[in-house]
Design a protein around this motif. Structure first.
Motif, PDB file in Angstrom:
ATOM      1  N   ALA A  49       0.835  -1.206   0.000  1.00  0.00           N
ATOM      2  CA  ALA A  49       0.000   0.000   0.000  1.00  0.00           C
ATOM      3  C   ALA A  49       0.871   1.258   0.000  1.00  0.00           C
ATOM      4  O   ALA A  49       0.566   2.231  -0.694  1.00  0.00           O
ATOM      5  CB  ALA A  49      -0.922  -0.003   1.211  1.00  0.00           C
ATOM      6  N   ARG A  50       1.950   1.228   0.755  1.00  0.00           N
ATOM      7  CA  ARG A  50       2.867   2.384   0.784  1.00  0.00           C
ATOM      8  C   ARG A  50       3.582   2.537  -0.553  1.00  0.00           C
ATOM      9  O   ARG A  50       3.752   3.639  -1.054  1.00  0.00           O
ATOM     10  CB  ARG A  50       3.884   2.222   1.918  1.00  0.00           C
ATOM     11  CG  ARG A  50       4.874   3.368   2.038  1.00  0.00           C
ATOM     12  CD  ARG A  50       5.610   3.324   3.358  1.00  0.00           C
ATOM     13  NE  ARG A  50       6.741   4.219   3.411  1.00  0.00           N
ATOM     14  CZ  ARG A  50       6.666   5.535   3.619  1.00  0.00           C
ATOM     15  NH1 ARG A  50       5.496   6.098   3.778  1.00  0.00           N
ATOM     16  NH2 ARG A  50       7.759   6.275   3.664  1.00  0.00           N
ATOM     17  N   ARG A  51       4.005   1.436  -1.138  1.00  0.00           N
ATOM     18  CA  ARG A  51       4.680   1.497  -2.434  1.00  0.00           C
ATOM     19  C   ARG A  51       3.750   2.022  -3.517  1.00  0.00           C
ATOM     20  O   ARG A  51       4.179   2.753  -4.410  1.00  0.00           O
ATOM     21  CB  ARG A  51       5.204   0.108  -2.822  1.00  0.00           C
ATOM     22  CG  ARG A  51       6.339  -0.363  -1.936  1.00  0.00           C
ATOM     23  CD  ARG A  51       7.030  -1.589  -2.493  1.00  0.00           C
ATOM     24  NE  ARG A  51       6.152  -2.628  -2.974  1.00  0.00           N
ATOM     25  CZ  ARG A  51       5.827  -3.729  -2.303  1.00  0.00           C
ATOM     26  NH1 ARG A  51       6.312  -3.914  -1.096  1.00  0.00           N
ATOM     27  NH2 ARG A  51       5.034  -4.632  -2.830  1.00  0.00           N
ATOM     28  N   ASN A  52       2.459   1.674  -3.435  1.00  0.00           N
ATOM     29  CA  ASN A  52       1.493   2.176  -4.423  1.00  0.00           C
ATOM     30  C   ASN A  52       1.158   3.642  -4.188  1.00  0.00           C
ATOM     31  O   ASN A  52       0.923   4.385  -5.138  1.00  0.00           O
ATOM     32  CB  ASN A  52       0.214   1.335  -4.389  1.00  0.00           C
ATOM     33  CG  ASN A  52       0.432  -0.072  -4.893  1.00  0.00           C
ATOM     34  OD1 ASN A  52       1.360  -0.326  -5.659  1.00  0.00           O
ATOM     35  ND2 ASN A  52      -0.409  -0.993  -4.466  1.00  0.00           N
ATOM     36  N   ALA A  53       1.119   4.050  -2.926  1.00  0.00           N
ATOM     37  CA  ALA A  53       0.751   5.430  -2.601  1.00  0.00           C
ATOM     38  C   ALA A  53       1.880   6.411  -2.914  1.00  0.00           C
ATOM     39  O   ALA A  53       1.625   7.559  -3.278  1.00  0.00           O
ATOM     40  CB  ALA A  53       0.379   5.537  -1.127  1.00  0.00           C
ATOM     41  N   ILE A  54       3.131   5.957  -2.765  1.00  0.00           N
ATOM     42  CA  ILE A  54       4.281   6.836  -2.964  1.00  0.00           C
ATOM     43  C   ILE A  54       5.215   6.196  -3.981  1.00  0.00           C
ATOM     44  O   ILE A  54       6.088   5.404  -3.608  1.00  0.00           O
ATOM     45  CB  ILE A  54       5.032   7.089  -1.640  1.00  0.00           C
ATOM     46  CG1 ILE A  54       4.079   7.581  -0.563  1.00  0.00           C
ATOM     47  CG2 ILE A  54       6.166   8.079  -1.848  1.00  0.00           C
ATOM     48  CD1 ILE A  54       4.677   7.615   0.818  1.00  0.00           C
TER      49      ILE A  54
END
Length: 88
Positions: A49-54
């Motif tokens: 989720a963090r990799r997709n968001a940033i």
């Protein structure tokens, strides 16, 4: 109002320079490239989720917080202002 040696729009020029510097600093700190699956500082996995968001993320949340705290010492004082405005 008397302004000494400063020209009439010196205050606005200093405000504009401060904003330009802040925008340049923010753009410089935007991650680029491929996101990492593990933090480059501590090796902990970075959630999807963090990799997709940033896009381009390289640090886990904990390491990013440490980096942000270290970088928060910026004073915000623009030294490109006129000498007259710095003497006040």
């Amino acid at each position: 109002m008397a302004s000494g040696w400063a020209n009439d729009d010196a205050v606005q020029q200093q405000i504009d320079s401060t904003i330009d510097d802040a925008v340049a600093r923010a753009r410089r700190d935007i991650p680029t490239g491929e996101s990492l699956t593990e933090c480059e500082e501590c090796g902990e996995p970075i959630p999807e989720a963090r990799r997709n968001a940033i896009p381009g993320v390289r640090l886990c949340v904990a390491c990013q917080q440490k980096k942000d705290l270290h970088n928060s010492t910026f004073s915000g004082y623009n030294r490109r202002g006129s000498k007259d405005s710095q003497l006040r």
